[in-house]
Design a protein around this motif. Structure first.
Motif, mmCIF file in Angstrom:
data_model
loop_
_atom_site.group_PDB
_atom_site.id
_atom_site.type_symbol
_atom_site.label_atom_id
_atom_site.label_comp_id
_atom_site.label_asym_id
_atom_site.label_seq_id
_atom_site.Cartn_x
_atom_site.Cartn_y
_atom_site.Cartn_z
ATOM 1 N N ILE A 53 16.800 -25.632 -57.898
ATOM 2 C CA ILE A 53 15.564 -24.894 -58.158
ATOM 3 C C ILE A 53 15.848 -23.403 -58.329
ATOM 4 C CG2 ILE A 53 13.380 -24.150 -57.080
ATOM 5 C CD1 ILE A 53 12.917 -27.018 -56.270
ATOM 6 N N ASP A 54 16.848 -22.895 -57.635
ATOM 7 C CA ASP A 54 17.264 -21.502 -57.858
ATOM 8 C C ASP A 54 17.635 -21.326 -59.334
ATOM 9 O OD1 ASP A 54 18.059 -18.828 -57.101
ATOM 10 O OD2 ASP A 54 20.138 -19.498 -57.231
ATOM 11 N N TYR A 55 18.351 -22.300 -59.871
ATOM 12 C CA TYR A 55 18.801 -22.268 -61.270
ATOM 13 C C TYR A 55 17.623 -22.380 -62.236
ATOM 14 C CZ TYR A 55 21.165 -23.972 -65.535
ATOM 15 O OH TYR A 55 21.609 -24.153 -66.823
ATOM 16 N N THR A 56 16.745 -23.390 -62.020
ATOM 17 C CA THR A 56 15.663 -23.611 -62.983
ATOM 18 C C THR A 56 14.579 -22.540 -62.888
ATOM 19 O OG1 THR A 56 14.644 -25.208 -61.442
ATOM 20 C CG2 THR A 56 16.024 -26.099 -63.203
ATOM 21 N N SER A 57 14.299 -22.041 -61.669
ATOM 22 C CA SER A 57 13.261 -20.996 -61.563
ATOM 23 C C SER A 57 13.753 -19.690 -62.189
ATOM 24 C CB SER A 57 12.817 -20.783 -60.109
ATOM 25 O OG SER A 57 13.890 -20.417 -59.291
ATOM 26 N N LYS A 58 15.045 -19.465 -62.159
ATOM 27 C CA LYS A 58 15.598 -18.282 -62.836
ATOM 28 C C LYS A 58 15.430 -18.421 -64.355
ATOM 29 C CE LYS A 58 19.681 -15.310 -63.005
ATOM 30 N NZ LYS A 58 21.086 -15.121 -62.573
ATOM 31 N N LEU A 59 15.577 -19.652 -64.858
ATOM 32 C CA LEU A 59 15.392 -19.890 -66.296
ATOM 33 C C LEU A 59 13.944 -19.630 -66.717
ATOM 34 C CD1 LEU A 59 17.311 -23.261 -66.965
ATOM 35 C CD2 LEU A 59 18.180 -20.933 -67.216
ATOM 36 N N ALA A 111 15.885 -26.117 -50.084
ATOM 37 C CA ALA A 111 16.039 -26.341 -51.521
ATOM 38 C C ALA A 111 14.764 -25.973 -52.273
ATOM 39 C CB ALA A 111 16.403 -27.802 -51.782
ATOM 40 N N LYS A 112 13.613 -26.393 -51.767
ATOM 41 C CA LYS A 112 12.345 -26.106 -52.449
ATOM 42 C C LYS A 112 12.021 -24.615 -52.400
ATOM 43 C CE LYS A 112 11.217 -30.568 -52.947
ATOM 44 N NZ LYS A 112 11.342 -31.235 -54.246
ATOM 45 N N ALA A 113 12.353 -23.963 -51.276
ATOM 46 C CA ALA A 113 12.001 -22.555 -51.097
ATOM 47 C C ALA A 113 12.752 -21.633 -52.061
ATOM 48 C CB ALA A 113 12.252 -22.118 -49.652
ATOM 49 N N GLU A 114 13.759 -22.161 -52.749
ATOM 50 C CA GLU A 114 14.452 -21.366 -53.769
ATOM 51 C C GLU A 114 13.499 -20.933 -54.882
ATOM 52 O OE1 GLU A 114 18.680 -23.817 -53.145
ATOM 53 O OE2 GLU A 114 17.565 -24.028 -55.012
ATOM 54 N N ILE A 115 12.371 -21.604 -55.011
ATOM 55 C CA ILE A 115 11.414 -21.284 -56.089
ATOM 56 C C ILE A 115 10.840 -19.874 -55.935
ATOM 57 C CG2 ILE A 115 9.273 -22.142 -54.994
ATOM 58 C CD1 ILE A 115 8.679 -23.485 -57.781
#
Length: 468
Positions: A181-187, A215-219
């Motif tokens: 999610i860190d990766y996709t929210s950055k996108l 993991a979810k909080a990476e958003i």
């Protein structure tokens, strides 16, 4: 319907220079394609003239093997991680999987006017996404995550579908490992983002609910500084979620939050409630059944408010929203009701589905398939489900699959054990279900089918419908 799935407007084209700029790749042997590139795609079966085929490599496949095939179908461009011996223009990149992300991020960057709403959670993501799609699509063209394109491949694929006309994007982000999610929210670079809940879905990958929460909080890491974080007011991990927030603006939803429902009336296929916001209270007629969907509507309202949508548009969007296929779809067959909830399942959504079934008419039969991705806790989670489902106001629970014996064991630990039947295969379960119908004639029956995607519980539902 959402503009993202129905629009016939062609995608914005790419140039060879843009592909190289986005990925940092180089054109092999100086063979640079001329003219516009209409789309980038990863499915070799659909590649044609004007497309760029991006060759992904997985654990069990390598799409570089299909480049000759796409060339035979007049596709003249491939994006590769190593040159192949085929007469085709080849953009060589370090890693095609990362290149897909770079291309998605590049396209996102071409749309500075776009307002992005991103959400994640253990359950309710798809339904909340559909509610938000309904809200935003009435305001302006909106890109909405399609199906389950919510991972590190699906999210950039959705971004590649962005067009100049889009004013909003509603992006569902899923996680099967830390960092995804860190990766996709950055996108996606969201303006509004948040978590619906922390449940037990994907327990196996994360080793516990605290791992799921991390993991979810990476958003929250990549929300625009002037944007808004959305949080559940009452969750077992509310404190941890709140601690992960980095924006000044925060909106909470649910009991004790900024946006919450009161005077809830649950009906067989819908719900009525008062939607409370910081400004006022408004009645809502929600075309979704179950308390869990009232909670999803609270969340959708919070996301939309944060994006500046007026309350009248929010209510209209909620009242016009439609469930995704396989999400509590009600099908009448003669005097019997079949509820198709086969899209996917986790322990929380399975319990919520049983509550919806309990409100239906006639003889109530819950037909459940296995739940995947629970890791070492799978048998225990299925045992607990068996214990809890038979305690609901349903007449029969039919468990199908590898973990059906564990479900049966859980049911037998209660006084309601006789409600439970367990079968290892759908072929074994079908005659029992047909016999149930025959035995209870002429009474009406309500069946609910649910399981993880890989169990294909819709097959058993279809087989039974043919016999009714």
């Amino acid at each position: 319907m959402h503009t993202s799935t129905t629009s016939t407007v062609p995608l914005d084209p790419w140039s060879a220079a843009q592909l190289a700029e986005a990925t940092g790749g180089y054109w092999y042997s100086g063979q640079i394609p001329q003219g516009e590139i209409k789309r980038i795609l990863t499915d070799s079966r659909h590649a044609e003239a004007g497309d760029a085929f991006l060759a992904l490599k997985g654990e069990r496949f390598d799409a570089h093997d299909f480049i000759r095939q796409v060339a035979d179908h007049d596709c003249q461009i491939a994006i590769v991680s190593h040159p192949v011996d085929v007469e085709i223009c080849q953009l060589v990149v370090k890693d095609t999987r990362l290149a897909l992300g770079q291309l998605g991020a590049y396209r996102r960057g071409q749309h500075p006017q776009l307002k992005v709403i991103a959400l994640t959670g253990s359950s309710g993501k798809t339904t909340t996404k559909e509610m938000l799609g309904s809200i935003f699509s009435q305001l302006a063209p909106t890109l909405v995550t399609r199906g389950n394109l919510n991972n590190d491949l699906g999210v950039p694929m959705m971004l590649l579908e962005l067009r100049a006309e889009h004013q909003y994007a509603v992006m569902e982000l899923g996680a099967s490992h830390q960092g995804e999610i860190d990766y996709t929210s950055k996108l996606v670079q969201p303006h509004v983002a948040g978590i619906l809940n922390i449940g037990t879905a994907h327990l196996g990958e994360f080793g516990g609910r605290d791992g799921i929460c991390r993991a979810k909080a990476e958003i929250y890491r990549h929300i625009d500084a002037t944007g808004t974080s959305i949080i559940p007011a009452q969750d077992d991990f509310s404190d941890e979620i709140r601690a992960a927030v980095q924006t000044e603006k925060v909106i909470s939803f649910g009991v004790g939050g900024d946006v919450f429902a009161t005077d809830v009336e649950l009906q067989t296929q819908s719900a009525r409630f008062q939607l409370n916001t910081p400004e006022a209270t408004h009645p809502v007629n929600l075309p979704f059944a179950g308390q869990h969907n009232v909670h999803n509507a609270e969340a959708a309202a919070a996301f939309a408010l944060a994006a500046g949508v007026g309350i009248a548009e929010i209510i209209r969007g909620l009242e016009q929203a439609q469930a995704a296929k396989g999400r509590l779809n009600f099908i009448q067959k003669g005097h019997h009701l079949l509820i198709d909830d086969t899209y996917n399942a986790n322990p929380a959504s399975m319990r919520a589905a049983a509550e919806v079934l309990a409100q239906q008419a006639g003889i109530k039969v819950m037909v459940m398939g296995d739940i995947g991705e629970l890791g070492a806790s799978a048998a225990q989670q299925h045992y607990l489900l068996g214990r809890d489902l038979v305690a609901q106001a349903v007449n029969f629970v039919v468990a199908v699959g590898e973990f059906a014996p564990a479900v049966l064991e859980g049911a037998r630990s209660t006084q309601y054990g006789k409600k439970m039947q367990a079968f290892l295969t759908q072929e074994q379960a079908l005659p029992f279900l047909i016999d149930l119908v025959d035995t209870h004639q002429p009474q009406s029956m309500s069946f609910l089918f649910k399981g993880s995607r890989y169990t294909h519980m819709e097959t058993l539902m279809t087989d039974l419908m043919e016999k009714l």
